[in-house]
Design an enzyme around this catalytic site. Structure first.
Site, PDB file in Angstrom:
ATOM      1  N   GLY A 153       2.692  -1.192   4.327  1.00  0.00           N
ATOM      2  CA  GLY A 153       2.779   0.222   3.978  1.00  0.00           C
ATOM      3  C   GLY A 153       4.233   0.629   3.795  1.00  0.00           C
ATOM      4  O   GLY A 153       4.835   0.413   2.740  1.00  0.00           O
ATOM      5  N   GLY A 154       4.818   1.191   4.838  1.00  0.00           N
ATOM      6  CA  GLY A 154       6.167   1.767   4.764  1.00  0.00           C
ATOM      7  C   GLY A 154       7.197   0.871   4.090  1.00  0.00           C
ATOM      8  O   GLY A 154       7.952   1.325   3.217  1.00  0.00           O
TER       9      GLY A 154
ATOM     10  N   GLY B  45       2.069   2.074  10.866  1.00  0.00           N
ATOM     11  CA  GLY B  45       3.040   3.171  10.785  1.00  0.00           C
ATOM     12  C   GLY B  45       3.690   3.529  12.109  1.00  0.00           C
ATOM     13  O   GLY B  45       4.320   4.577  12.216  1.00  0.00           O
TER      14      GLY B  45
ATOM     15  N   HIS C 137      -9.725   0.912   4.322  1.00  0.00           N
ATOM     16  CA  HIS C 137      -8.501   1.116   5.094  1.00  0.00           C
ATOM     17  C   HIS C 137      -8.815   2.030   6.285  1.00  0.00           C
ATOM     18  O   HIS C 137      -9.614   2.956   6.173  1.00  0.00           O
ATOM     19  CB  HIS C 137      -7.413   1.741   4.214  1.00  0.00           C
ATOM     20  CG  HIS C 137      -6.075   1.726   4.883  1.00  0.00           C
ATOM     21  ND1 HIS C 137      -5.729   2.652   5.843  1.00  0.00           N
ATOM     22  CD2 HIS C 137      -5.028   0.878   4.764  1.00  0.00           C
ATOM     23  CE1 HIS C 137      -4.506   2.375   6.271  1.00  0.00           C
ATOM     24  NE2 HIS C 137      -4.056   1.304   5.643  1.00  0.00           N
TER      25      HIS C 137
ATOM     26  N   GLU D 281      -5.714  -5.221  10.228  1.00  0.00           N
ATOM     27  CA  GLU D 281      -4.708  -4.209  10.542  1.00  0.00           C
ATOM     28  C   GLU D 281      -5.072  -3.483  11.829  1.00  0.00           C
ATOM     29  O   GLU D 281      -5.898  -2.545  11.807  1.00  0.00           O
ATOM     30  CB  GLU D 281      -4.627  -3.180   9.406  1.00  0.00           C
ATOM     31  CG  GLU D 281      -4.281  -3.778   8.059  1.00  0.00           C
ATOM     32  CD  GLU D 281      -3.712  -2.717   7.113  1.00  0.00           C
ATOM     33  OE1 GLU D 281      -2.600  -2.916   6.634  1.00  0.00           O
ATOM     34  OE2 GLU D 281      -4.371  -1.695   6.895  1.00  0.00           O
TER      35      GLU D 281
ATOM     36  N   ASN E 242       0.871  -1.176   0.000  1.00  0.00           N
ATOM     37  CA  ASN E 242       0.000   0.000   0.000  1.00  0.00           C
ATOM     38  C   ASN E 242       0.911   1.230   0.000  1.00  0.00           C
ATOM     39  O   ASN E 242       1.496   1.568   1.018  1.00  0.00           O
ATOM     40  CB  ASN E 242      -0.882  -0.040   1.257  1.00  0.00           C
ATOM     41  CG  ASN E 242      -1.731   1.200   1.417  1.00  0.00           C
ATOM     42  OD1 ASN E 242      -1.772   2.057   0.528  1.00  0.00           O
ATOM     43  ND2 ASN E 242      -2.409   1.313   2.552  1.00  0.00           N
ATOM     44  N   TRP E 243       1.008   1.874  -1.160  1.00  0.00           N
ATOM     45  CA  TRP E 243       1.937   3.010  -1.290  1.00  0.00           C
ATOM     46  C   TRP E 243       1.377   4.284  -0.680  1.00  0.00           C
ATOM     47  O   TRP E 243       2.062   5.297  -0.632  1.00  0.00           O
ATOM     48  CB  TRP E 243       2.298   3.243  -2.770  1.00  0.00           C
ATOM     49  CG  TRP E 243       3.081   2.130  -3.401  1.00  0.00           C
ATOM     50  CD1 TRP E 243       3.393   0.915  -2.864  1.00  0.00           C
ATOM     51  CD2 TRP E 243       3.665   2.127  -4.720  1.00  0.00           C
ATOM     52  NE1 TRP E 243       4.123   0.154  -3.741  1.00  0.00           N
ATOM     53  CE2 TRP E 243       4.301   0.877  -4.901  1.00  0.00           C
ATOM     54  CE3 TRP E 243       3.694   3.045  -5.765  1.00  0.00           C
ATOM     55  CZ2 TRP E 243       4.971   0.533  -6.081  1.00  0.00           C
ATOM     56  CZ3 TRP E 243       4.355   2.711  -6.940  1.00  0.00           C
ATOM     57  CH2 TRP E 243       4.995   1.475  -7.096  1.00  0.00           C
ATOM     58  N   LYS E 244       0.125   4.257  -0.280  1.00  0.00           N
ATOM     59  CA  LYS E 244      -0.524   5.434   0.326  1.00  0.00           C
ATOM     60  C   LYS E 244      -0.287   6.677  -0.531  1.00  0.00           C
ATOM     61  O   LYS E 244      -0.223   6.578  -1.747  1.00  0.00           O
ATOM     62  CB  LYS E 244      -0.049   5.608   1.773  1.00  0.00           C
ATOM     63  CG  LYS E 244      -0.248   4.323   2.578  1.00  0.00           C
ATOM     64  CD  LYS E 244      -0.098   4.505   4.055  1.00  0.00           C
ATOM     65  CE  LYS E 244      -0.311   3.171   4.753  1.00  0.00           C
ATOM     66  NZ  LYS E 244      -0.284   3.262   6.200  1.00  0.00           N
TER      67      LYS E 244
ATOM     68  N   SER F 129       2.960  -2.220  10.407  1.00  0.00           N
ATOM     69  CA  SER F 129       4.401  -2.309  10.664  1.00  0.00           C
ATOM     70  C   SER F 129       5.000  -3.677  10.299  1.00  0.00           C
ATOM     71  O   SER F 129       5.957  -4.132  10.939  1.00  0.00           O
ATOM     72  CB  SER F 129       4.727  -1.945  12.116  1.00  0.00           C
ATOM     73  OG  SER F 129       4.291  -0.620  12.388  1.00  0.00           O
TER      74      SER F 129
ATOM     75  N   GLU G 279      -7.295   4.410   7.522  1.00  0.00           N
ATOM     76  CA  GLU G 279      -7.060   5.840   7.274  1.00  0.00           C
ATOM     77  C   GLU G 279      -8.247   6.458   6.534  1.00  0.00           C
ATOM     78  O   GLU G 279      -8.585   7.621   6.751  1.00  0.00           O
ATOM     79  CB  GLU G 279      -5.746   6.020   6.491  1.00  0.00           C
ATOM     80  CG  GLU G 279      -4.551   5.769   7.397  1.00  0.00           C
ATOM     81  CD  GLU G 279      -3.299   5.268   6.708  1.00  0.00           C
ATOM     82  OE1 GLU G 279      -3.194   5.351   5.469  1.00  0.00           O
ATOM     83  OE2 GLU G 279      -2.410   4.761   7.430  1.00  0.00           O
TER      84      GLU G 279
HETATM   85  P1  PGA Z   1       2.505   0.153   7.659  1.00  0.00           P
HETATM   86  O1  PGA Z   1       1.073   0.382   6.964  1.00  0.00           O
HETATM   87  O2  PGA Z   1       3.061  -1.123   7.110  1.00  0.00           O
HETATM   88  O3  PGA Z   1       3.326   1.358   7.257  1.00  0.00           O
HETATM   89  O4  PGA Z   1       2.268   0.074   9.138  1.00  0.00           O
HETATM   90  C1  PGA Z   1       0.209  -0.698   6.721  1.00  0.00           C
HETATM   91  C2  PGA Z   1      -1.082  -0.220   6.119  1.00  0.00           C
HETATM   92  O5  PGA Z   1      -1.565   0.860   6.507  1.00  0.00           O
HETATM   93  O6  PGA Z   1      -1.657  -0.888   5.241  1.00  0.00           O
END
Ligand code: PGA
Length: 261
Positions: free
Chosen positions: A241-242, A180, A102, A174, A10-12, A220, A104
């Protein structure tokens, strides 16, 4: 058993055109034509809408088996919905997958379980695969209500699906407090929730759906901890994500997942 693991990135809201193409090319190059990896693991990248086509071009040009997903979709098929993007539009530019719900989007953009359910159905209409996210806040976890909270998200998100659709869907568990932050639940605690998700799907759609459903862990996840999560019986991969923003670390997670295929 026999569930193919998934590593989805997930490149956000990161990467403008050139860095996005570079990252996609880096992943495609590392995957190469080693079918032993791409047969064993489904690797998916989910860039922002505006670079989807460029990333698709990289994938197509190299004939790569890397798959393309979006990060959101609107449920209507077309119409006067300024700023929105339909599932058919995503499918048309090469997306096979799309993240929905998601945390977010739920937190910052008012996404509800009902909206998530409509998006899931719209994606199936367009013959795409939803990656539906769920997960609890720290307060919910501390109150000991994680499993009932997540169960309600699953029931609402999957409401009205057919058993085949529920089987094809991918669910990403998640915990919001792990996204994050560098914090993670123990693999056992993550597996407990993933097992409960599987049981919920089983209660709704029958044992075959529960058996075949793929449940990912997210929050994470990184090269250093991915094996611990993949080793758990009810975790079939990760939404990352990251650590998906660097080709080497994303590829290293895909390679690790191969050992758990
Ligand atoms: P993260 O994000 O790996 O940076 O914690 C995961 C996500 O939000 O899908």
């Amino acid at each position: 058993m026999g569930r193919t693991p998934i590593i989805a990135g997930n490149w956000k809201m990161y990467k403008t055109q050139v860095p996005a193409v570079d990252l996609a090319q880096g992943i495609v190059d590392l995957l190469g034509d080693d079918a032993s990896v791409t047969d064993a693991v489904e690797a998916i990248v989910c860039p922002t809408f505006v670079v989807l086509k460029q990333v698709d071009n990289v994938i197509e040009f190299d004939n790569s088996r890397l798959k393309l997903g979006a990060q959101d979709v609107y449920w209507e098929t077309e119409g006067a919905f300024t700023g929105e993007i339909s599932a058919a539009m995503l499918a048309d530019i090469g997306c096979s997958h799309c993240i929905v719900g998601h945390s977010e989007r739920r937190e910052h953009f008012g996404e509800t379980d009902e909206g998530v359910n409509r998006k899931v159905k719209a994606l199936f209409e367009a013959k795409m695969t939803p990656i539906m996210c769920c997960g609890e806040t720290r307060e919910t976890r501390e109150a000991g209500e994680t499993e009932s909270f997540v169960r309600n998200q699953i029931r609402a998100g999957l409401e009205g699906l057919t058993a085949d659709q529920a089987t094809a869907l991918v669910i990403a568990y998640e915990p919001i407090w792990a996204i994050g932050t560098g914090l993670t639940p123990t693999p056992e605690a993550a597996n407990d929730v993933c097992r409960s998700i599987r049981a919920t799907v089983g209660a709704m759609f029958g044992p075959a759906a529960a058996q075949e459903l793929r449940v990912l862990y997210g929050g994470s996840a990184k090269p250093e901890n991915i094996a611990l999560f993949l080793a758990e019986p009810d975790i079939d991969g990760a939404l990352v994500g990251g650590a998906s923003l660097v080709a080497d670390s994303f590829y290293s997670m895909i390679k690790t997942a191969k050992d758990y295929a």
